[in-house]
Design an enzyme around this catalytic site. Structure first.
Site, PDB file in Angstrom:
ATOM      1  N   ASN A 106     102.447  62.861  12.120  1.00 19.54           N
ATOM      2  CA  ASN A 106     102.655  63.607  10.877  1.00 19.54           C
ATOM      3  C   ASN A 106     103.735  62.870  10.097  1.00 19.54           C
ATOM      4  O   ASN A 106     104.914  62.967  10.418  1.00 19.54           O
ATOM      5  CB  ASN A 106     103.085  65.040  11.230  1.00 19.54           C
ATOM      6  CG  ASN A 106     103.486  65.845  10.011  1.00 19.54           C
ATOM      7  OD1 ASN A 106     103.263  65.429   8.879  1.00 19.54           O
ATOM      8  ND2 ASN A 106     104.080  67.011  10.251  1.00 19.54           N
TER       9      ASN A 106
ATOM     10  N   LYS B 258     104.727  63.321   7.158  1.00 13.99           N
ATOM     11  CA  LYS B 258     105.471  64.189   6.222  1.00 13.99           C
ATOM     12  C   LYS B 258     105.614  63.486   4.873  1.00 13.99           C
ATOM     13  O   LYS B 258     104.705  62.779   4.466  1.00 13.99           O
ATOM     14  CB  LYS B 258     106.820  64.601   6.834  1.00 13.99           C
ATOM     15  CG  LYS B 258     106.636  65.214   8.224  1.00 13.99           C
ATOM     16  CD  LYS B 258     107.879  65.858   8.785  1.00 13.99           C
ATOM     17  CE  LYS B 258     107.574  66.408  10.168  1.00 13.99           C
ATOM     18  NZ  LYS B 258     108.728  67.101  10.772  1.00 13.99           N
TER      19      LYS B 258
ATOM     20  N   HIS C 155     102.329  74.102   9.201  1.00 12.69           N
ATOM     21  CA  HIS C 155     103.507  73.462   9.787  1.00 12.69           C
ATOM     22  C   HIS C 155     104.743  74.315   9.471  1.00 12.69           C
ATOM     23  O   HIS C 155     104.811  74.935   8.414  1.00 12.69           O
ATOM     24  CB  HIS C 155     103.663  72.049   9.221  1.00 12.69           C
ATOM     25  CG  HIS C 155     104.723  71.268   9.920  1.00 12.69           C
ATOM     26  ND1 HIS C 155     106.061  71.403   9.610  1.00 12.69           N
ATOM     27  CD2 HIS C 155     104.652  70.394  10.937  1.00 12.69           C
ATOM     28  CE1 HIS C 155     106.758  70.613  10.416  1.00 12.69           C
ATOM     29  NE2 HIS C 155     105.937  69.996  11.229  1.00 12.69           N
TER      30      HIS C 155
ATOM     31  N   GLU D  94     107.551  73.627   8.449  1.00 13.56           N
ATOM     32  CA  GLU D  94     108.212  73.313   7.171  1.00 13.56           C
ATOM     33  C   GLU D  94     107.504  74.020   6.024  1.00 13.56           C
ATOM     34  O   GLU D  94     108.144  74.483   5.082  1.00 13.56           O
ATOM     35  CB  GLU D  94     108.256  71.789   6.967  1.00 13.56           C
ATOM     36  CG  GLU D  94     109.309  71.160   7.878  1.00 13.56           C
ATOM     37  CD  GLU D  94     108.986  69.745   8.345  1.00 13.56           C
ATOM     38  OE1 GLU D  94     108.107  69.095   7.757  1.00 13.56           O
ATOM     39  OE2 GLU D  94     109.613  69.303   9.330  1.00 13.56           O
TER      40      GLU D  94
ATOM     41  N   GLU E 147     104.886  73.945  18.274  1.00 17.73           N
ATOM     42  CA  GLU E 147     106.064  73.221  17.813  1.00 17.73           C
ATOM     43  C   GLU E 147     107.249  74.173  17.708  1.00 17.73           C
ATOM     44  O   GLU E 147     107.407  74.848  16.688  1.00 17.73           O
ATOM     45  CB  GLU E 147     105.787  72.615  16.427  1.00 17.73           C
ATOM     46  CG  GLU E 147     104.656  71.605  16.411  1.00 17.73           C
ATOM     47  CD  GLU E 147     104.859  70.593  15.303  1.00 17.73           C
ATOM     48  OE1 GLU E 147     104.943  69.405  15.619  1.00 17.73           O
ATOM     49  OE2 GLU E 147     104.971  71.003  14.143  1.00 17.73           O
TER      50      GLU E 147
ATOM     51  N   GLY F 268     112.613  67.465  14.624  1.00 14.88           N
ATOM     52  CA  GLY F 268     113.561  66.610  13.917  1.00 14.88           C
ATOM     53  C   GLY F 268     114.993  66.733  14.407  1.00 14.88           C
ATOM     54  O   GLY F 268     115.917  66.232  13.777  1.00 14.88           O
TER      55      GLY F 268
ATOM     56  N   SER G 208     110.345  66.419  18.415  1.00 12.10           N
ATOM     57  CA  SER G 208     111.119  65.317  19.001  1.00 12.10           C
ATOM     58  C   SER G 208     110.396  64.616  20.151  1.00 12.10           C
ATOM     59  O   SER G 208     111.023  64.236  21.145  1.00 12.10           O
ATOM     60  CB  SER G 208     112.498  65.799  19.433  1.00 12.10           C
ATOM     61  OG  SER G 208     113.219  66.299  18.311  1.00 12.10           O
TER      62      SER G 208
END
Ligand code: PGA
Length: 254
Positions: free
Chosen positions: A12, A14, A98, A100, A170, A176, A216
């Site tokens: 991904n 992003k 996702h 985010e 996730e 991250g 991660s």
């Protein structure tokens, strides 16, 4: 590694990579991953690079994914992208929900389920993300949150569609941050999600669904995570932006 389901490892990207940078990365990946057949390998560039990346991976076993899609087929939705537009570039997978997007675009489980229906309607495969925040985990809410997200975002899919859906677990606190879930935490959450799918659909479907771990993932932890019975791949952010590390994650997972 002997797995019940074929591993699927997706990068991904992003909001990273211009077209030139994307092509550079793909060139590197093609060199590193030339002979790999054991894993479904997917790259998810930003929309602006789909066209060029699509052409660049034609002669490879890399597959193309998008990072989002609108739930409508066409119309007055400024700034949005429809399935038919993705299909022009041979996109096969679409990441949905996702964390985010759940956080910054306020995407709800209900919206994600509509998008999932549209993705399947176009014969594409969704990668549907679920996962708890740190506060939720520390508050003992992990299973409640996963149950709400799984029930809500997979609602309305047929058994056939569910079997072709990829779920990505996730944990938000691992994205991250450099903090990875332990293999035990990952396995426990994956088994729980598979159990929920079994109840919503049936056991046969649940056994077919591939559940990726994300948060991660690095070359150094990929093998251990992938060795868990219910971990069927990875959704990789930061470490997918460099050919060597993404390739090493794939190689270490085999
Ligand atoms: P990360 O991101 O690998 O950079 O933690 C994972 C993701 O957001 O899919």
């Amino acid at each position: 590694m002997n797995k019940e389901r074929k591993l699927i490892i997706a990068g991904n990207w992003k909001m990273n990579k211009t077209v030139a940078e994307a092509l550079d990365l793909v060139r590197g990946l093609k060199l590193e991953l030339a002979n790999i057949k054991e894993v479904d390998m997917v790259v998810c560039p930003p929309f602006t690079a789909l066209s060029e990346v699509s052409k660049a991976i034609l002669d490879s076993s890399l597959r193309l994914g998008a990072q989002n899609m609108n739930e409508n087929n066409v119309g007055a939705y400024t700034g949005e992208i429809a399935a038919v537009m993705l299909k022009e570039f041979s996109v096969r997978y679409v990441i949905l929900g996702h964390s985010e997007r759940r956080q910054y675009q306020k995407e709800s489980d209900e919206l994600i389920s509509k998008k999932a229906a549209a993705v399947h309607g176009a014969s594409l495969k969704p990668i549907i993300c679920v996962g708890e925040t740190l506060a939720e985990r520390e508050g003992g809410q992990t299973n409640t949150i996963l149950q709400k997200q799984v029930n809500g975002s997979l609602a309305g899919l047929s058994k056939e569609q569910m079997a072709e859906t990829v779920v990505a677990y996730e944990p938000v606190w691992a994205i991250g941050t450099g903090k990875t879930a332990t293999t035990a935490q990952a396995q426990e959450a994956h088994a729980f999600i598979r159990g929920l799918i079994g109840k919503m659909f049936d056991e046969t479907v649940a056994r077919r669904v591939r559940i990726q771990y994300g948060g991660s993932v690095k070359p150094s932890n990929a093998r251990e995570l992938m060795s868990q019975p219910d971990v069927d791949g990875a959704l990789v952010g930061g470490a997918s932006l460099e050919a060597r590390s993404f390739a090493d994650i794939i190689k270490n997972s085999i």
